[in-house]
Design an enzyme around this catalytic site. Structure first.
Site, PDB file in Angstrom:
ATOM      1  N   LEU A 165      27.111  40.026  24.248  1.00 32.97           N
ATOM      2  CA  LEU A 165      28.248  39.521  24.464  1.00 32.97           C
ATOM      3  C   LEU A 165      28.222  39.740  26.195  1.00 32.97           C
ATOM      4  O   LEU A 165      28.070  41.161  26.506  1.00 32.97           O
ATOM      5  CB  LEU A 165      29.405  39.823  23.925  1.00 32.97           C
ATOM      6  N   GLY A 206      26.895  48.511  19.526  1.00 32.91           N
ATOM      7  CA  GLY A 206      27.604  48.029  20.552  1.00 32.91           C
ATOM      8  C   GLY A 206      28.139  46.570  20.317  1.00 32.91           C
ATOM      9  O   GLY A 206      28.589  46.240  19.286  1.00 32.91           O
ATOM     10  N   ASP A 207      27.628  45.884  21.109  1.00 30.10           N
ATOM     11  CA  ASP A 207      28.052  44.316  20.995  1.00 30.10           C
ATOM     12  C   ASP A 207      26.762  43.418  21.125  1.00 30.10           C
ATOM     13  O   ASP A 207      26.645  42.344  21.477  1.00 30.10           O
ATOM     14  CB  ASP A 207      28.897  43.819  22.604  1.00 30.10           C
ATOM     15  N   GLU A 208      25.540  44.202  20.575  1.00 27.26           N
ATOM     16  CA  GLU A 208      24.577  43.423  20.359  1.00 27.26           C
ATOM     17  C   GLU A 208      24.108  42.904  18.912  1.00 27.26           C
ATOM     18  O   GLU A 208      24.223  43.821  18.066  1.00 27.26           O
ATOM     19  CB  GLU A 208      23.156  44.535  21.030  1.00 27.26           C
TER      20      GLU A 208
END
Length: 276
Positions: A165, A206-208
């Site tokens: 993101l 995380g955002d992965e």
């Protein structure tokens, strides 16, 4: 007197014991067995074992024949009279007589439902992301390796898409980590809505996120999917009074076009994502 003594001994055992005659009809059941099966002992006498102990194979959902030779400590499902499905460990032992051969069967049941629940919970925690419910990094690697092996044997392909993101840190900094977690849940749902049945979406941390795409090697098809995902993520989302339009950077690598190595496939997709 001998029969009474045997019955008393069996009644004192904590495990669930059911004894059947040569024809497979129940002649004895101790109290723990009656409680496990959800029935009264008097209602089970002279009934077939399979009717009294309705066992189901948890894999094939097929009825288990108790007289069939089962491995020691065989685990299967039991549906009792109260409609509860339990996991039980079953041991079937023939009763032998020197003159007549097998004259009956002893069935010992052990309720392992809680043990199975704990085991399943531990396995799930080790393989799935608690926040989104998606496969985690460990499960992702297992599934990617399996997809590569299958593609190798069938001369097929596997595309790997990594996604990060673009504005997640900003959301965390301005709206707080709780709103960031909400965003990640919505992102997971929106990505899953874009992929095909048989594709796998995972959260790596995380955002992965990662998407495993079996049998997809055409650049056009992959690009169309990436465009669809970004369009879905860009749809307005209300979080804590703020309207967000999320975008993502993506990197793609394809087996075997780019590499035959699992680690290199991940590395190339990761490099492409950061370049993007």
């Amino acid at each position: 007197t001998a029969n009474i003594t045997h019955a008393a001994i069996l009644s004192s055992i904590n495990d669930c014991v059911v004894v059947a005659d040569k024809q497979g009809r129940v002649g004895f059941m101790n109290l723990p067995a009656a409680e496990l099966l959800g029935c009264h002992t008097r209602d089970c006498f002279d009934k077939p074992l399979e009717a009294v102990i309705p066992l189901i194979d948890p894999m094939g959902r097929q009825s288990v024949e108790i007289h069939k030779k089962l491995p020691s400590g065989y685990t299967c499902m039991l549906s009792n009279r109260h409609g509860r499905e339990l996991h039980v460990e079953i041991t079937v032992t023939p009763i032998e007589d020197d003159m007549q051969g097998q004259i009956g069967t002893t069935v010992v049941l052990k309720d392992v439902t809680e043990k199975k629940r704990q085991s399943d919970m531990i396995w799930r925690q080790a393989h799935f992301d608690e926040l989104t419910g998606l496969p985690n990094r460990s499960m992702f690697r297992e599934q990617l390796l399996g997809a590569i092996h299958k593609a190798s044997s069938m001369q097929g392909s596997v595309a790997l898409l990594l996604l990060d993101l673009d504005n997640f840190k900003e959301v965390n900094d301005t709206l707080g980590h709780a709103r960031g977690d909400e965003l990640l849940k919505h992102v997971a749902q929106r990505i899953e809505a874009c992929v095909r049945q048989g594709d796998l979406v995972a959260r790596l941390g995380g955002d992965e996120f990662a998407i495993i795409l079996p049998a997809m090697a055409e650049t056009t098809a992959i690009a169309q999917l990436a465009t669809r995902i970004n369009a879905e993520l860009a749809k307005p989302l209300q979080l804590g009074g703020a309207q967000l339009h999320t975008h993502a950077s993506m990197g793609i690598a394809v087996y075997p076009r780019d590499t035959h190595s699992l680690d290199e496939l991940i590395k190339f997709a990761d490099q492409a994502m950061y370049t993007a």
